[in-house]
Write a protein that holds these residues in place. Structure first.
Motif, mmCIF file in Angstrom:
data_model
loop_
_atom_site.group_PDB
_atom_site.id
_atom_site.type_symbol
_atom_site.label_atom_id
_atom_site.label_comp_id
_atom_site.label_asym_id
_atom_site.label_seq_id
_atom_site.Cartn_x
_atom_site.Cartn_y
_atom_site.Cartn_z
ATOM 1 N N CYS A 157 29.085 30.943 1.568
ATOM 2 C CA CYS A 157 27.783 30.254 1.631
ATOM 3 C C CYS A 157 27.393 29.687 0.271
ATOM 4 C CB CYS A 157 26.691 31.176 2.164
ATOM 5 S SG CYS A 157 26.237 32.551 1.058
ATOM 6 N N GLN A 158 28.057 30.137 -0.782
ATOM 7 C CA GLN A 158 27.728 29.695 -2.131
ATOM 8 C C GLN A 158 28.694 28.629 -2.658
ATOM 9 O OE1 GLN A 158 24.765 30.888 -3.710
ATOM 10 N NE2 GLN A 158 24.670 31.299 -1.507
ATOM 11 N N LEU A 159 29.618 28.192 -1.815
ATOM 12 C CA LEU A 159 30.594 27.181 -2.223
ATOM 13 C C LEU A 159 30.286 25.861 -1.530
ATOM 14 C CD1 LEU A 159 33.831 29.364 -2.050
ATOM 15 C CD2 LEU A 159 32.482 28.761 -4.089
ATOM 16 N N LYS A 160 29.678 24.945 -2.257
ATOM 17 C CA LYS A 160 29.305 23.633 -1.729
ATOM 18 C C LYS A 160 30.533 22.726 -1.713
ATOM 19 C CE LYS A 160 25.323 22.397 -1.578
ATOM 20 N NZ LYS A 160 24.323 22.374 -0.524
ATOM 21 N N VAL A 161 30.753 22.091 -0.554
ATOM 22 C CA VAL A 161 31.926 21.242 -0.373
ATOM 23 C C VAL A 161 31.718 19.879 -1.033
ATOM 24 C CG1 VAL A 161 33.380 20.081 1.342
ATOM 25 C CG2 VAL A 161 32.574 22.417 1.757
ATOM 26 N N SER A 162 32.751 19.441 -1.733
ATOM 27 C CA SER A 162 32.808 18.099 -2.322
ATOM 28 C C SER A 162 34.279 17.682 -2.303
ATOM 29 C CB SER A 162 32.273 18.105 -3.753
ATOM 30 O OG SER A 162 33.169 18.807 -4.598
ATOM 31 N N ASP A 163 34.542 16.454 -2.696
ATOM 32 C CA ASP A 163 35.932 15.993 -2.759
ATOM 33 C C ASP A 163 36.765 16.885 -3.678
ATOM 34 O OD1 ASP A 163 35.358 13.897 -1.045
ATOM 35 O OD2 ASP A 163 35.098 12.428 -2.654
ATOM 36 N N ALA A 164 36.122 17.509 -4.657
ATOM 37 C CA ALA A 164 36.832 18.371 -5.600
ATOM 38 C C ALA A 164 37.425 19.606 -4.922
ATOM 39 C CB ALA A 164 35.907 18.791 -6.741
ATOM 40 N N LEU A 165 36.934 19.964 -3.739
ATOM 41 C CA LEU A 165 37.448 21.136 -3.030
ATOM 42 C C LEU A 165 38.540 20.784 -2.028
ATOM 43 C CD1 LEU A 165 34.411 23.491 -2.321
ATOM 44 C CD2 LEU A 165 35.942 23.409 -4.271
ATOM 45 N N ASP A 166 38.962 19.519 -1.993
ATOM 46 C CA ASP A 166 40.007 19.116 -1.063
ATOM 47 C C ASP A 166 41.273 19.934 -1.317
ATOM 48 O OD1 ASP A 166 41.051 17.510 1.056
ATOM 49 O OD2 ASP A 166 42.150 16.339 -0.432
ATOM 50 N N GLY A 167 41.729 20.650 -0.300
ATOM 51 C CA GLY A 167 42.913 21.495 -0.427
ATOM 52 C C GLY A 167 42.612 22.966 -0.646
ATOM 53 N N LEU A 168 41.328 23.336 -0.740
ATOM 54 C CA LEU A 168 40.939 24.734 -0.959
ATOM 55 C C LEU A 168 41.539 25.632 0.124
ATOM 56 C CD1 LEU A 168 39.130 26.882 -2.409
ATOM 57 C CD2 LEU A 168 37.337 26.259 -0.777
ATOM 58 N N VAL A 169 42.004 26.790 -0.294
ATOM 59 C CA VAL A 169 42.553 27.795 0.628
ATOM 60 C C VAL A 169 41.770 29.090 0.429
ATOM 61 C CG1 VAL A 169 44.589 29.155 1.262
ATOM 62 C CG2 VAL A 169 44.853 26.770 0.524
ATOM 63 N N VAL A 170 41.256 29.630 1.546
ATOM 64 C CA VAL A 170 40.544 30.906 1.510
ATOM 65 C C VAL A 170 41.133 31.831 2.557
ATOM 66 C CG1 VAL A 170 38.400 29.908 0.604
ATOM 67 C CG2 VAL A 170 38.698 30.131 3.072
ATOM 68 N N ARG A 171 41.147 33.110 2.217
ATOM 69 C CA ARG A 171 41.675 34.138 3.138
ATOM 70 C C ARG A 171 40.555 35.109 3.487
ATOM 71 N NH1 ARG A 171 45.658 32.557 -0.139
ATOM 72 N NH2 ARG A 171 47.733 32.286 0.769
ATOM 73 N N MET A 172 40.460 35.434 4.764
ATOM 74 C CA MET A 172 39.438 36.351 5.221
ATOM 75 C C MET A 172 39.891 37.797 5.024
ATOM 76 S SD MET A 172 38.589 33.441 6.630
ATOM 77 C CE MET A 172 39.121 32.924 8.218
ATOM 78 N N PRO A 173 38.968 38.685 4.731
ATOM 79 C CA PRO A 173 39.307 40.104 4.632
ATOM 80 C C PRO A 173 39.574 40.673 6.029
ATOM 81 C CG PRO A 173 36.949 39.806 4.413
ATOM 82 C CD PRO A 173 37.549 38.440 4.464
ATOM 83 N N GLU A 174 40.036 41.895 6.074
ATOM 84 C CA GLU A 174 40.324 42.547 7.344
ATOM 85 C C GLU A 174 39.084 42.598 8.238
ATOM 86 O OE1 GLU A 174 42.083 46.799 9.017
ATOM 87 O OE2 GLU A 174 41.957 46.448 6.877
ATOM 88 N N LYS A 175 37.909 42.782 7.619
ATOM 89 C CA LYS A 175 36.652 42.801 8.369
ATOM 90 C C LYS A 175 35.517 42.420 7.448
ATOM 91 C CE LYS A 175 36.065 47.776 7.619
ATOM 92 N NZ LYS A 175 35.880 49.080 8.253
ATOM 93 N N GLN A 176 34.392 42.100 8.040
ATOM 94 C CA GLN A 176 33.161 41.822 7.296
ATOM 95 C C GLN A 176 32.206 42.977 7.537
ATOM 96 O OE1 GLN A 176 32.912 39.266 5.287
ATOM 97 N NE2 GLN A 176 34.322 37.734 6.060
ATOM 98 N N ILE A 177 31.472 43.363 6.504
ATOM 99 C CA ILE A 177 30.503 44.455 6.676
ATOM 100 C C ILE A 177 29.161 44.035 6.141
ATOM 101 C CG2 ILE A 177 32.158 46.321 6.748
ATOM 102 C CD1 ILE A 177 31.594 46.840 3.785
#
Length: 107
Positions: free
Chosen positions: A87-107
């Motif tokens: 929620c704190q990562l604002k999308v712009s052209d600079a983020l093109d190609g960003l890779v994020v991995r989710m944790p096993e669970k959210q708490i």
């Protein structure tokens, strides 16, 4: 617009286009990506949009602000370097190609 890769804990990849101005969390929500719950709707009041940012992207992102740092203390298995709240990562052209991995669970 940025192409962002969301990788579920089980390895399933979702590559989606996310419009500039949205957050990485909103991109996941709008594209029905499992693994990002976003219970607070993006107010940085929970840790349910926690991800691990690919190491190649860590230094390219804006620094964490104090509120994000505090909320990451409540995340599942946070990593001091790679953990971010989407929620704190604002999308712009600079983020093109960003890779994020989710944790096993959210708490």
């Amino acid at each position: 617009m940025a192409k962002i890769t969301y990788i579920e804990h089980n390895g399933t990849e979702h590559v989606v286009d996310v419009a500039n101005g949205l957050t990485v969390m909103e991109g996941a929500r709008d594209n029905n990506i499992p693994g990002i719950e976003a219970d607070c709707g993006g107010a940085c009041a929970c840790s349910t949009c926690h991800v691990y940012v690919d190491e190649a992207w860590v230094a390219k992102l804006p620094a964490k602000e104090a509120m994000e740092e505090d909320m990451l203390d409540f995340a599942y298995e946070p990593d001091e370097v790679k953990s971010r709240l989407t929620c704190q990562l604002k999308v712009s052209d600079a983020l093109d190609g960003l890779v994020v991995r989710m944790p096993e669970k959210q708490i």
